[in-house]
Design a protein around this motif. Structure first.
Motif, PDB file in Angstrom:
ATOM      1  N   MET A 324       0.834  -1.203   0.000  1.00 41.22           N
ATOM      2  CA  MET A 324       0.000   0.000   0.000  1.00 41.22           C
ATOM      3  C   MET A 324       0.869   1.253   0.000  1.00 41.22           C
ATOM      4  SD  MET A 324      -3.124   1.052   2.558  1.00 41.22           S
ATOM      5  CE  MET A 324      -2.079   1.006   4.025  1.00 41.22           C
ATOM      6  N   ARG A 325       1.938   1.246   0.806  1.00 43.11           N
ATOM      7  CA  ARG A 325       2.834   2.403   0.844  1.00 43.11           C
ATOM      8  C   ARG A 325       3.526   2.606  -0.509  1.00 43.11           C
ATOM      9  NH1 ARG A 325       3.621   0.819   6.382  1.00 43.11           N
ATOM     10  NH2 ARG A 325       5.169  -0.743   5.773  1.00 43.11           N
ATOM     11  N   LYS A 326       4.001   1.509  -1.098  1.00 39.21           N
ATOM     12  CA  LYS A 326       4.680   1.609  -2.390  1.00 39.21           C
ATOM     13  C   LYS A 326       3.733   2.126  -3.466  1.00 39.21           C
ATOM     14  CE  LYS A 326       7.993  -2.163  -1.641  1.00 39.21           C
ATOM     15  NZ  LYS A 326       8.385  -3.537  -2.070  1.00 39.21           N
ATOM     16  N   ILE A 327       2.550   1.563  -3.514  1.00 41.51           N
ATOM     17  CA  ILE A 327       1.595   1.941  -4.557  1.00 41.51           C
ATOM     18  C   ILE A 327       1.171   3.396  -4.402  1.00 41.51           C
ATOM     19  CG2 ILE A 327      -0.796   1.572  -5.328  1.00 41.51           C
ATOM     20  CD1 ILE A 327      -0.271  -1.435  -4.998  1.00 41.51           C
ATOM     21  N   ASN A 328       0.895   3.831  -3.189  1.00 40.51           N
ATOM     22  CA  ASN A 328       0.509   5.231  -2.985  1.00 40.51           C
ATOM     23  C   ASN A 328       1.645   6.176  -3.378  1.00 40.51           C
ATOM     24  OD1 ASN A 328      -2.154   4.995  -2.155  1.00 40.51           O
ATOM     25  ND2 ASN A 328      -1.609   4.654  -0.023  1.00 40.51           N
ATOM     26  N   ARG A 329       2.884   5.767  -3.131  1.00 39.72           N
ATOM     27  CA  ARG A 329       4.029   6.581  -3.546  1.00 39.72           C
ATOM     28  C   ARG A 329       4.116   6.644  -5.078  1.00 39.72           C
ATOM     29  NH1 ARG A 329       7.575   3.969  -0.999  1.00 39.72           N
ATOM     30  NH2 ARG A 329       8.568   2.806  -2.693  1.00 39.72           N
ATOM     31  N   HIS A 330       3.916   5.512  -5.738  1.00 42.52           N
ATOM     32  CA  HIS A 330       3.966   5.481  -7.204  1.00 42.52           C
ATOM     33  C   HIS A 330       2.802   6.251  -7.825  1.00 42.52           C
ATOM     34  CE1 HIS A 330       7.368   2.917  -7.155  1.00 42.52           C
ATOM     35  NE2 HIS A 330       6.742   1.787  -6.849  1.00 42.52           N
ATOM     36  N   LEU A 331       1.654   6.249  -7.164  1.00 44.10           N
ATOM     37  CA  LEU A 331       0.489   6.951  -7.712  1.00 44.10           C
ATOM     38  C   LEU A 331       0.728   8.453  -7.798  1.00 44.10           C
ATOM     39  CD1 LEU A 331      -2.511   5.037  -6.081  1.00 44.10           C
ATOM     40  CD2 LEU A 331      -1.847   5.052  -8.490  1.00 44.10           C
ATOM     41  N   LYS A 332       1.524   8.990  -6.906  1.00 41.17           N
ATOM     42  CA  LYS A 332       1.828  10.420  -6.969  1.00 41.17           C
ATOM     43  C   LYS A 332       2.649  10.734  -8.221  1.00 41.17           C
ATOM     44  CE  LYS A 332       1.319  11.081  -2.027  1.00 41.17           C
ATOM     45  NZ  LYS A 332       0.366   9.974  -1.985  1.00 41.17           N
ATOM     46  N   GLU A 333       3.554   9.833  -8.577  1.00 39.87           N
ATOM     47  CA  GLU A 333       4.317  10.004  -9.811  1.00 39.87           C
ATOM     48  C   GLU A 333       3.408   9.828 -11.020  1.00 39.87           C
ATOM     49  OE1 GLU A 333       7.429  10.381 -12.620  1.00 39.87           O
ATOM     50  OE2 GLU A 333       7.078  11.111 -10.584  1.00 39.87           O
ATOM     51  N   ILE A 334       2.472   8.915 -10.935  1.00 41.24           N
ATOM     52  CA  ILE A 334       1.525   8.690 -12.028  1.00 41.24           C
ATOM     53  C   ILE A 334       0.667   9.929 -12.252  1.00 41.24           C
ATOM     54  CG2 ILE A 334      -0.560   7.395 -12.644  1.00 41.24           C
ATOM     55  CD1 ILE A 334       0.818   4.934 -11.334  1.00 41.24           C
ATOM     56  N   ALA A 335       0.229  10.558 -11.170  1.00 40.52           N
ATOM     57  CA  ALA A 335      -0.562  11.791 -11.297  1.00 40.52           C
ATOM     58  C   ALA A 335       0.249  12.869 -12.002  1.00 40.52           C
ATOM     59  CB  ALA A 335      -1.005  12.265  -9.913  1.00 40.52           C
ATOM     60  N   ARG A 336       1.535  12.950 -11.680  1.00 40.02           N
ATOM     61  CA  ARG A 336       2.403  13.939 -12.338  1.00 40.02           C
ATOM     62  C   ARG A 336       2.508  13.661 -13.836  1.00 40.02           C
ATOM     63  NH1 ARG A 336       7.208  14.738 -14.302  1.00 40.02           N
ATOM     64  NH2 ARG A 336       7.820  12.554 -14.028  1.00 40.02           N
TER      65      ARG A 336
END
Length: 402
Positions: A324-336
């Motif tokens: 969950m921590r990894k995915i939420n961190r990656h999602l911020k990059e995806i939003a960018r």
């Protein structure tokens, strides 16, 4: 200065469990208190003075992890007794401490001990999340009290107002301080039921409500931007995006429910699972969008449907939390990458599904059923006549065009 350490006393009989002992040293005085806990010699590290944990697959692992928690509690109890003795008399009597020391479960009227016993009880019931939240609140209360325990008779409005102010001073939000207060209130009411204190209604002047939070929702166009990103060159980002889209396609399924989905939950074109939060059974149609995500990955070697928990070795909850921590961190990059100025996380999928559904004039009752809001009084009256087919129809309408 008083030294308090945990020591291991091996058994005189080869292969038999030895005793764990608390050693107190003050000046030239030494006292030892047998803890009542026993372990094998190979489970003790004499250099560090700590219990050695075996592999996760060991039948002793769970016991030893629990034992470490219990011993830490006892050590904190002893340190508190020493501090109280120093404060009261300016000196420390090891004889007096050794004579008065009792396991925490022997003093149920103590607030710390009472809540600690509730933690142990919930652990036996398998309520992992409750164990974590109760323990977090207890640690907060102990820090506020500087380790000094109290009885429920001492819990009054003034004390709780000071605790609330202390938490706010630590930077906690109103919702967080309220969350801790509600847990403490639950334990207080239970203590009242058990006759440990009359109910003095001490929570009247502290906040135990729920502030409205900023809804984390996106438009369908923004969801589609994320879905259409080419992330094939970055498998980690690709997987994070797929898990976000799987959540959206499954009506905003929470990440913990996704993690614990079993292969047997999918049968004959229907996905059925129980929400971890409420225990409510939810069923939905298995759509082509969900299947497209599944087709990208090799079947999981475990009983679980998704590649979130990949080992069944007792570390399942830790795997889910790490993912969950990894995915939420990656999602911020995806939003960018998608040009979206927002701190994207898995929780956006749930709010977005509900907001988009409402924008398409899906009845509130259908949305409530889809999200599994069976415990929310504001939506409960709408749920009785809703059928799964209506929710599936709403979901197909939302997923069109992905």
């Amino acid at each position: 200065m008083t030294s308090i350490k945990l020591k291991f006393r091996p058994s005189a009989v080869q292969g038999k469990e030895g005793s764990l002992v608390f050693q107190l040293i003050h000046g030239r005085s030494v006292r030892r208190i047998t803890s009542g806990y026993r372990i094998f010699a190979g489970e003790w590290d004499s250099k560090t003075g700590r219990i050695l944990l075996p592999s996760l697959s060991s039948p002793r692992y769970t016991f030893l992890v629990s034992l470490k928690t219990e011993l830490q509690w006892e050590l904190e109890n002893l340190r508190r007794m020493v501090e109280e003795s120093e404060t009261a008399t300016g000196n420390v009597s090891l004889d007096e401490i050794a004579a008065n020391f009792q396991p925490c479960t022997d003093t149920p009227d103590s607030v710390f001990n009472f809540i600690h016993e509730q933690v142990r009880h919930k652990k036996k019931l398998g309520k992992v999340r409750s164990v974590e939240t109760y323990r977090s609140m207890l640690n907060s209360l102990m820090r506020f009290r500087k380790g000094v325990d109290l009885t429920f008779d001492m819990v009054d409005g003034g004390l709780l107002e000071l605790y609330e102010a202390w938490m706010q001073g630590c930077g906690l939000t109103r919702n967080t301080t309220s969350f801790y207060m509600r847990i403490l209130r639950t334990n207080y009411k239970l203590a009242v039921e058990k006759g440990l204190t009359p109910d003095r209604h001490p929570f009247r002047h502290v906040y135990c409500g729920m502030d409205k939070t900023v809804k984390r929702s996106m438009t369908f166009i923004e969801i589609k931007k994320i879905n259409d990103l080419d992330l094939s060159r970055n498998p980690s980002l690709d997987f994070a995006r797929d898990m976000f889209m799987f959540s959206f396609c499954t009506r905003g399924m929470s990440f913990i429910d996704m993690a614990y989905l079993k292969k047997t939950d999918l049968d004959n074109g229907c996905l059925a699972y129980r929400r971890k939060k409420t225990g409510q059974l939810l069923t939905m149609e298995w759509t082509e969008q969900m299947q497209a995500i599944m087709d990208k990955y090799k079947p999981n070697g475990t009983r679980y449907l998704l590649l979130i928990i990949t080992r069944e070795d007792g570390s399942e909850r830790r795997q889910y939390q790490n993912q969950m921590r990894k995915i939420n961190r990656h999602l911020k990059e995806i939003a960018r990458l998608a040009g979206l100025p927002l701190p994207l996380s898995m929780y956006y999928s749930r709010h977005s599904w509900a907001t988009i559904a409402r924008g398409k004039d899906v009845p509130l009752s259908v949305i409530s059923e889809a999200l599994g809001h069976d415990s929310e009084t504001t939506t409960q009256i709408y749920l009785d006549s809703i059928k799964s087919s209506e929710v599936d129809k709403a979901n197909r309408m939302i997923l069109e065009g992905l």
